[in-house]
Write an enzyme that holds these catalytic residues in place. Structure first.
Site, PDB file in Angstrom:
ATOM      1  N   TYR A  59       0.789  -1.155   0.167  1.00 48.46           N
ATOM      2  CA  TYR A  59      -0.086  -0.072   0.091  1.00 48.46           C
ATOM      3  C   TYR A  59       0.745   1.187  -0.009  1.00 48.46           C
ATOM      4  CZ  TYR A  59      -4.765  -2.054   1.415  1.00 48.46           C
ATOM      5  OH  TYR A  59      -5.679  -2.681   1.775  1.00 48.46           O
ATOM      6  N   GLU A  60       0.336   2.302  -0.545  1.00 49.28           N
ATOM      7  CA  GLU A  60       0.800   3.822  -0.592  1.00 49.28           C
ATOM      8  C   GLU A  60       2.393   3.703  -0.844  1.00 49.28           C
ATOM      9  OE1 GLU A  60      -1.508   5.677   0.121  1.00 49.28           O
ATOM     10  OE2 GLU A  60      -2.824   4.758   1.623  1.00 49.28           O
ATOM     11  N   GLY A  61       2.634   3.049  -1.894  1.00 50.26           N
ATOM     12  CA  GLY A  61       4.015   2.911  -2.601  1.00 50.26           C
ATOM     13  C   GLY A  61       4.697   1.759  -1.781  1.00 50.26           C
TER      14      GLY A  61
END
Length: 606
Positions: free
Chosen positions: A409-411
């Site tokens: 997630y989120e990079g």
């Protein structure tokens, strides 16, 4: 802006590496005010009643129950913490939004994902980038839970390289609307959302553009089947297909070509919130493991009395304590920076955007560290449960599977590791963080004759503080030499960047932990903080090992001859203990404290 905020010398993002911080200037969970403590308790009550008690339903892909509990969260106001009051929200500060995100996310990853996708990337882009009309129209519905939001960025060919998306937005001949065509994937909340934040490219623009798109199946929007996933089983995750979907021109979010900036700033907030979302998950795994180990008897002895089990519990608790310390330190820094900007005349939108952006380095650090902690903790939770831990009849198995997505997630954590160092170097080039001066000083120190005097470590934490200062020197030595050697091409040397990042991460974590414990020893007394002191020392011991290993890996990979020998000697000097801690003793002390508390309860100071 409060006098307290005005008087504090608040470090800019990344400056922790080159400037000292007084323990009085960090925020800890023990600093929560009465309102925040009440909010935490009501959040935990909701989680226990609606989520934890029904964890099996989330494992059975009960998407309807996820939606139902999200609506209940909306009724309680839990979806509106960060939303300004004029748009139907509570308008609370950044620490409070972190707190709710933390404690609402412990029961299972399915609800946590739905909550994060809605309150963060589903609502926040409109709150921070929308026009007054857009905010008045959409935000109150999102804040109340009447509507739910989703975020359409990722495409089959555009994951980490988000700006390479192929989805197109074509302006109609009469100029009243855009027609969006393209495919998005891994869209959380897609199955029950009311609107999408969609990113598409207009013509041959260099950067993508954001749009607010209402979910109307009769407007060229179709959904793929629910994805079959390793974990987060009841998080609705679908592909979304747009076929000339009409979007009024007034639903463009911010300016044309500003979509990539929106996406990146949303990720900054998402990263620190993801760290928070992994904390209560750790606490609950620890509590379940401690309860089980206290009741499970083998060889006529509760297994919690075995040293091998105590070592696991100690490491799990230390992970959580370290993650808490760093996460809430950064959250308060962001909150204070927002207050300073608003006091200087910035709008709420400008202040929050710039406030979070200032600490993008810390956000990436936290995302990496705490997402890896929750995976390690859930893995050890399974091990303590033994065969029962591998069974789907206990929540350990699902906790381990749900934890795995947090590193993506989120990079991904790999991307965030490289980002942390890359952003720090860019800040240095802009003059926002003075790395050159301290790095030069470290280089001169390496060339000088080391002192053979025995340092005075008689005061509590004297050696630990000195060690942390030396860990900072390790980063400056390694990163400074790498920048000097490779210059702008450093970003091509990903393995070196990742090694340097691990040094940076460990340094921030252990400094935050020590500052928290030192602050609490001063106000609550050393006796009350015995377990916390042990966790601080164990965390530092582990950090020194990681720093030593990663720095050596980097040095032998890019330095040669005399330079290599000098740097390796410096590394040995910078990571040397005068008084090694008794690691087994520390773990035993920590496990004893956790067992006596019947779980992880180290911030319940009244």
């Amino acid at each position: 802006m409060s006098t307290e905020v005005a008087e504090k010398d608040i470090l800019r993002g990344g400056q922790f590496l080159v400037k000292d911080t007084a323990c009085e200037d960090v925020f800890t969970l023990e600093d929560l005010n009465e309102e925040q403590r009440m909010m935490r308790e009501s959040t935990k009550e909701f989680v226990d009643r609606e989520l934890w008690a029904h964890w099996e339903r989330f494992e059975q892909k009960d998407y309807a129950y996820t939606e139902e509990t999200m609506r209940k969260a909306g009724e309680l106001g839990l979806l509106s913490i960060a939303v300004p009051e004029e748009f139907g929200g509570m308008g609370m500060g950044f620490v409070s939004t972190m707190l709710v995100c933390d404690y609402i996310s412990g029961a299972n990853g399915s609800f946590s994902t739905a909550f994060g996708a809605h309150t963060g990337i589903g609502t926040m882009p409109i709150t921070l980038y929308g026009t007054e009309e857009q905010k008045q129209k959409y935000v109150p519905k999102l804040a109340s839970g009447e509507w739910f939001g989703a975020y359409c960025l990722t495409e089959p060919g555009a994951g980490s390289d988000a700006n390479s998306g192929k989805t197109k937005a074509v302006l109609s001949e009469d100029g009243t609307h855009y027609k969006i065509t393209g495919q998005k994937m891994w869209i959380s909340n897609a199955g029950f959302c009311s609107l999408f934040i969609v990113f598409a490219r207009i013509g041959d623009d260099k950067n993508i553009t954001g749009f607010i798109v209402e979910n109307d199946p009769e407007n060229g929007i179709t959904l793929g089947d629910e994805e079959k996933k390793l974990g987060i089983h009841s998080s609705s995750t679908r592909q979304v297909f747009f076929n000339e979907t009409k979007v009024p021109v007034e639903n463009m979010l911010s300016e044309r070509g500003n979509g990539f900036k929106i996406a990146m700033n949303a990720l900054n907030v998402g990263r620190i919130k993801l760290a928070a979302a992994c904390l209560e998950a750790q606490r609950r795994v620890i509590n379940e493991a401690v309860n089980y180990a206290s009741e499970r008897v083998q060889f006529k002895t509760p297994i919690i009395e075995f040293g091998a089990i105590q070592a696991k519990i100690a490491e799990m608790a230390t992970n959580c304590y370290v993650g808490e310390s760093a996460s809430y330190r950064a959250a308060k820094n962001i909150e204070d920076r927002i207050a300073i900007r608003m006091a200087s005349g910035n709008t709420h939108q400008e202040a929050e955007l710039k406030g979070v952006e200032e600490y993008a380095i810390e956000c990436s650090i936290l995302k990496v560290a705490v997402s890896e902690h929750v995976q390690q903790t859930s893995d050890e939770g399974i091990q303590i449960f033994g065969g029962m831990g591998f069974s789907a009849d206990t929540p350990m198995e699902s906790a381990w599977r749900d934890a795995r997505i947090s590193r993506i997630y989120e990079g991904t954590n790999e991307i965030n590791r490289m980002l942390a160092v890359g952003m720090l170097v860019k800040k240095a080039m802009k003059g926002h963080v003075d790395l050159l001066g301290p790095a030069t000083a470290v280089g001169e120190e390496l060339m000088g004759i080391p002192s053979f005097d025995t340092p005075d470590y008689s005061e509590l934490f004297a050696e630990e503080k000195d060690l942390i200062k030396r860990l900072k020197k390790v980063f400056l030595m390694v990163a400074g030499s790498a920048v000097q050697k490779f210059g702008p091409d450093l970003e091509k040397h990903q393995q070196l960047l990742m090694a340097a990042s691990d040094i940076l991460i460990q340094t921030y974590l252990v400094e935050s932990t020590l500052l928290r414990t030192e602050k609490n020893v001063k106000r609550f007394g050393e006796e009350s903080q015995k377990t916390q002191i042990a966790m601080t020392r164990l965390g530092l011991y582990r950090a020194v090992d990681v720093v030593s290993d990663k720095a050596k890996e980097a040095i032998v990979s890019f330095a040669e001859g005399d330079e290599q020998r000098m740097m390796l000697m410096g590394l040995k000097r910078f990571t040397k203990y005068t008084n090694h801690p008794n690691v087994v003793g520390l773990r035993t002390e920590i496990a004893k404290g956790v067992a006596e508390n019947k779980g992880y309860t180290f911030d319940q100071i009244n």
